[in-house]
Design a protein around this motif. Structure first.
Motif, mmCIF file in Angstrom:
data_model
loop_
_atom_site.group_PDB
_atom_site.id
_atom_site.type_symbol
_atom_site.label_atom_id
_atom_site.label_comp_id
_atom_site.label_asym_id
_atom_site.label_seq_id
_atom_site.Cartn_x
_atom_site.Cartn_y
_atom_site.Cartn_z
ATOM 1 N N UNK A 10 -4.302 37.420 50.441
ATOM 2 C CA UNK A 10 -5.356 36.975 49.530
ATOM 3 C C UNK A 10 -6.699 37.650 49.806
ATOM 4 N N UNK A 11 -7.073 37.780 51.095
ATOM 5 C CA UNK A 11 -8.378 38.377 51.408
ATOM 6 C C UNK A 11 -8.475 39.808 50.882
ATOM 7 N N UNK A 12 -7.405 40.588 51.047
ATOM 8 C CA UNK A 12 -7.427 41.968 50.557
ATOM 9 C C UNK A 12 -7.482 42.002 49.033
ATOM 10 N N UNK A 13 -6.725 41.130 48.377
ATOM 11 C CA UNK A 13 -6.781 41.077 46.913
ATOM 12 C C UNK A 13 -8.183 40.692 46.444
ATOM 13 N N UNK A 14 -8.781 39.719 47.122
ATOM 14 C CA UNK A 14 -10.114 39.266 46.736
ATOM 15 C C UNK A 14 -11.146 40.375 46.910
ATOM 16 N N UNK A 15 -10.972 41.206 47.942
ATOM 17 C CA UNK A 15 -11.916 42.296 48.188
ATOM 18 C C UNK A 15 -11.978 43.279 47.030
ATOM 19 N N UNK A 16 -10.917 43.346 46.216
ATOM 20 C CA UNK A 16 -10.882 44.270 45.074
ATOM 21 C C UNK A 16 -11.041 43.530 43.741
ATOM 22 N N UNK A 17 -11.575 42.318 43.774
ATOM 23 C CA UNK A 17 -11.783 41.577 42.531
ATOM 24 C C UNK A 17 -12.761 42.282 41.607
ATOM 25 N N UNK A 18 -13.664 43.105 42.157
ATOM 26 C CA UNK A 18 -14.591 43.836 41.299
ATOM 27 C C UNK A 18 -13.897 44.836 40.395
ATOM 28 N N UNK A 19 -12.653 45.220 40.741
ATOM 29 C CA UNK A 19 -11.874 46.149 39.923
ATOM 30 C C UNK A 19 -10.767 45.429 39.139
ATOM 31 N N UNK A 20 -10.780 44.097 39.196
ATOM 32 C CA UNK A 20 -9.704 43.302 38.615
ATOM 33 C C UNK A 20 -10.192 42.599 37.357
ATOM 34 N N UNK A 53 -10.704 39.692 34.511
ATOM 35 C CA UNK A 53 -10.993 38.272 34.714
ATOM 36 C C UNK A 53 -9.745 37.407 34.610
ATOM 37 N N UNK A 54 -8.860 37.697 33.681
ATOM 38 C CA UNK A 54 -7.671 36.851 33.535
ATOM 39 C C UNK A 54 -6.780 36.933 34.777
ATOM 40 N N UNK A 55 -6.699 38.117 35.377
ATOM 41 C CA UNK A 55 -5.917 38.256 36.611
ATOM 42 C C UNK A 55 -6.619 37.526 37.752
ATOM 43 N N UNK A 56 -7.935 37.679 37.854
ATOM 44 C CA UNK A 56 -8.682 36.959 38.890
ATOM 45 C C UNK A 56 -8.440 35.464 38.786
ATOM 46 N N UNK A 57 -8.484 34.939 37.575
ATOM 47 C CA UNK A 57 -8.287 33.509 37.385
ATOM 48 C C UNK A 57 -6.903 33.071 37.850
ATOM 49 N N UNK A 58 -5.880 33.843 37.511
ATOM 50 C CA UNK A 58 -4.519 33.445 37.897
ATOM 51 C C UNK A 58 -4.341 33.497 39.414
ATOM 52 N N UNK A 59 -4.941 34.498 40.047
ATOM 53 C CA UNK A 59 -4.840 34.595 41.506
ATOM 54 C C UNK A 59 -5.584 33.433 42.168
ATOM 55 N N UNK A 60 -6.800 33.150 41.707
ATOM 56 C CA UNK A 60 -7.565 32.045 42.283
ATOM 57 C C UNK A 60 -6.864 30.709 42.074
ATOM 58 N N UNK A 61 -6.331 30.501 40.892
ATOM 59 C CA UNK A 61 -5.642 29.240 40.627
ATOM 60 C C UNK A 61 -4.348 29.132 41.429
ATOM 61 N N UNK A 62 -3.666 30.259 41.614
ATOM 62 C CA UNK A 62 -2.471 30.254 42.439
ATOM 63 C C UNK A 62 -2.797 29.929 43.887
ATOM 64 N N UNK A 63 -3.880 30.529 44.395
ATOM 65 C CA UNK A 63 -4.309 30.247 45.764
ATOM 66 C C UNK A 63 -4.676 28.773 45.923
ATOM 67 N N UNK A 64 -5.422 28.243 44.963
ATOM 68 C CA UNK A 64 -5.817 26.834 45.042
ATOM 69 C C UNK A 64 -4.607 25.913 45.017
ATOM 70 N N UNK A 65 -3.665 26.203 44.142
ATOM 71 C CA UNK A 65 -2.451 25.386 44.074
ATOM 72 C C UNK A 65 -1.689 25.407 45.388
ATOM 73 N N UNK A 66 -1.581 26.614 45.983
ATOM 74 C CA UNK A 66 -0.870 26.733 47.253
ATOM 75 C C UNK A 66 -1.551 25.907 48.343
ATOM 76 N N UNK A 67 -2.887 25.945 48.385
ATOM 77 C CA UNK A 67 -3.604 25.198 49.413
ATOM 78 C C UNK A 67 -3.564 23.695 49.153
ATOM 79 N N UNK A 68 -3.561 23.292 47.900
ATOM 80 C CA UNK A 68 -3.440 21.866 47.600
ATOM 81 C C UNK A 68 -2.082 21.332 48.039
ATOM 82 N N UNK A 69 -1.032 22.131 47.846
ATOM 83 C CA UNK A 69 0.292 21.744 48.339
ATOM 84 C C UNK A 69 0.272 21.630 49.867
#
Length: 227
Positions: A110-120, A122-138
């Motif tokens: 996740x950290x490496x993916x987040x580091x390249x969010x400036x090249x990503x 918005x819809x992909x950023x949202x799905x990655x962030x929501x996926x990360x949040x879901x994983x941590x909530x579990x």
């Protein structure tokens, strides 16, 4: 390919998309810009570069800077090799950048993916962030259930360590909630990947205003192991 090798491939392609680099500079950028690679060595980087070259995603050429030429002449060494992304390499990076499955938001990646969010996008950023949040909530739910079952058998220090682990995950969830709300409101940090600076978002007319995390995204937490 292991997950760590895959994220190294992604990071190398992403950094070389910004500009050609020689191996030393590339390793330095990986160490300083992407914390997930703090402990890796040339013995890890160069096999990755060889694979990328074999796949046609990189080319190599001798360095041409005055500093390189002078150092080579004085030391009698070969010129440093500069690695440059090919058109196929750019396509490969774009393909990896668009992926939003679990490999995009696990602890190791996740950290490496987040580091390249400036090249990503918005819809992909949202799905990655929501996926990360879901994983941590579990994870929080499982940690809470485990703590409830074992509380009576734990000494005070172990119990405090478990609570600290849960608080670390809770902080990251709060941070992710703020990031997701910022994305929904149209605020981002265009161009703020490794070495980048915040730029105006041309789709909304607003400048980047993402909140900062209370802890490093993807950092290990006590009492929990990534799966």
């Amino acid at each position: 390919m292991s997950r760590r090798a895959g994220i190294l491939e992604f990071a190398v392609l992403g950094l070389l998309r910004e500009s050609p680099m020689h191996g030393y500079e590339l390793r330095k950028r990986l160490n300083t810009s992407l914390g997930v690679f703090r402990a890796f060595s040339y013995g890890t980087l160069y096999p990755c570069l060889k694979t990328l070259l074999a796949n046609g995603w990189l080319t190599e050429e001798p360095g041409h800077s005055p500093e390189d030429a002078l150092a080579t002449t004085l030391a009698g060494r070969r010129a440093k090799i500069v690695y440059r992304l090919t058109a196929e390499g750019k396509e490969r990076f774009e393909e990896l950048l668009s992926q939003t499955g679990p490999d995009a938001y696990e602890d190791e990646t996740f950290a490496a993916r987040f580091a390249f969010f400036g090249q990503t996008s918005r819809d992909v950023r949202m799905r990655v962030l929501e996926g990360r949040r879901s994983r941590l909530e579990e994870r929080l739910e499982k940690m809470g259930a485990s703590l409830a079952r074992t509380r009576e058998r734990l000494d005070d220090y172990t119990l405090e360590l478990q609570r600290h682990g849960m608080e670390s995950v809770e902080r990251e969830v709060r941070w992710l909630n703020e990031l997701i709300e910022s994305e929904r409101a149209g605020r981002d940090l265009k161009g703020a990947g490794p070495g980048g600076t915040a730029q105006q978002d041309t789709t909304t007319g607003s400048t980047g205003g993402l909140p900062r995390p209370g802890n490093t995204p993807g950092a290990d937490t006590p009492g929990d192991t990534a799966t």
